[in-house]
Design an enzyme around this catalytic site. Sequence first.
Site, PDB file in Angstrom:
ATOM      1  N   THR A  19       1.918 -15.283 -99.913  1.00 28.41           N
ATOM      2  CA  THR A  19       0.893 -15.466-100.948  1.00 28.41           C
ATOM      3  C   THR A  19      -0.350 -14.640-100.688  1.00 28.41           C
ATOM      4  O   THR A  19      -0.968 -14.131-101.631  1.00 28.41           O
ATOM      5  CB  THR A  19       0.492 -16.969-101.006  1.00 28.41           C
ATOM      6  OG1 THR A  19       1.639 -17.698-101.392  1.00 28.41           O
ATOM      7  CG2 THR A  19      -0.608 -17.225-102.002  1.00 28.41           C
ATOM      8  N   ASP A  96       5.547 -20.734 -96.141  1.00 28.99           N
ATOM      9  CA  ASP A  96       6.727 -21.603 -96.255  1.00 28.99           C
ATOM     10  C   ASP A  96       7.553 -21.675 -94.968  1.00 28.99           C
ATOM     11  O   ASP A  96       8.016 -22.746 -94.591  1.00 28.99           O
ATOM     12  CB  ASP A  96       7.627 -21.131 -97.410  1.00 28.99           C
ATOM     13  CG  ASP A  96       6.995 -21.427 -98.773  1.00 28.99           C
ATOM     14  OD1 ASP A  96       6.007 -22.185 -98.813  1.00 28.99           O
ATOM     15  OD2 ASP A  96       7.487 -20.892 -99.782  1.00 28.99           O
ATOM     16  N   CYS A 285      10.297 -38.880 -87.230  1.00 27.28           N
ATOM     17  CA  CYS A 285       8.858 -39.170 -87.255  1.00 27.28           C
ATOM     18  C   CYS A 285       8.077 -37.885 -86.976  1.00 27.28           C
ATOM     19  O   CYS A 285       8.551 -37.020 -86.236  1.00 27.28           O
ATOM     20  CB  CYS A 285       8.491 -40.189 -86.177  1.00 27.28           C
ATOM     21  SG  CYS A 285       9.317 -41.764 -86.367  1.00 27.28           S
TER      22      CYS A 285
END
Length: 348
Positions: A19, A96, A285
């Site tokens: 980006t 990403d 977790c």
Amino acid sequence: MLNNANTESSILIIYTGGTIGMVENPKTGVLEPFDFGYLNHNIPELQHIGCNITIEQFTPPIDSSAIKPDLWAKVALMIQENYDRYDGFVVLHGTDTMAYTASALSFMLKYLTKPVILTGSQLPISKLRTDGKENLITAIEIAAATINGHPRVPEVCIFFENHLMRGNRTSKISADQFNAFESYNYPKLAYAGIDIKYNDSVIRYPANWNKSLEVKPNMDANVAILKIFPGITREVVEAILSIPTLKGVVLETFGSGNAFMDEWFLNALSNAVKRGVVIINVTQCVTGYVDMMRYETGHQLMNTGLLSGYDTTTECALVKLMYLLGQGYSNEKVKQLMEQSLRGEINR
Ligand code: ASP
């Protein structure tokens, strides 16, 4: 001029895409990679920064969702080729898959003694409210920083929105906030406010600064992530674990490394282990670690031959498996190294 950086430093920026350097396609409105000249044009400050900056770019730049192990190798080899000419490296990368790339580079760049700082942005650098400018300029400052004649942070790191994190401890946690990365199980290496405050006691310094960099670009992608959930069927588990080419699995389990104890499940795991598949138990977790001695359910998994991922991220465990399998080590050696900290990726 930068405040804390050594202004004689030479920094190589490797622009892979993402980006930070994207522009809006006027017809479709979607963001597409653009030529890096555009980035240069949008940060005239780069010319006044005080360090010697050179820019190399992927042609064409790519969205990081298209990153593959050969592109990790390309970045590692670019760093190797330029290693003696530069004091530090800044890798501009899409957010990403940045955590995977940072993990991969941390393993590929053995005996690293210079900073490799990955950064990117959530908004293109051409946008008024971009986070890209701040991220890039601070990443350069960190890559150029020295202490006692040595680089301040000789590690592969991610710098994003004020925080410098060990790359192989990091995960992308937000698709839309500027604060997009977190290192849940390891302290931040630095915080960038008015000044950059380094947390020296948690930065990894080499035992020997004179050791030459060794680049290990080979990765074996015959791996999988298997995330269990209540009700996962035998067909799904067995289909994955019986893939003939499979060599490694990251098994994402509950809590401190627990799973159901159905016989078919334990058999599928132990059969895969007997076939030579290396299986790592990693918790679903985001904080804490796997302890297969805490509950009977975890203990049963240990008995099937699973290894503990301790406090690793899934991204790092997967990439470490690819790396170790890519070195041509014996099954025993891969297993042994999986449970050792090679680049500060697990607390061992
Ligand atoms: N899709 C983009 C990429 O990872 C997102 C970003 O750069 O933030 O390349």
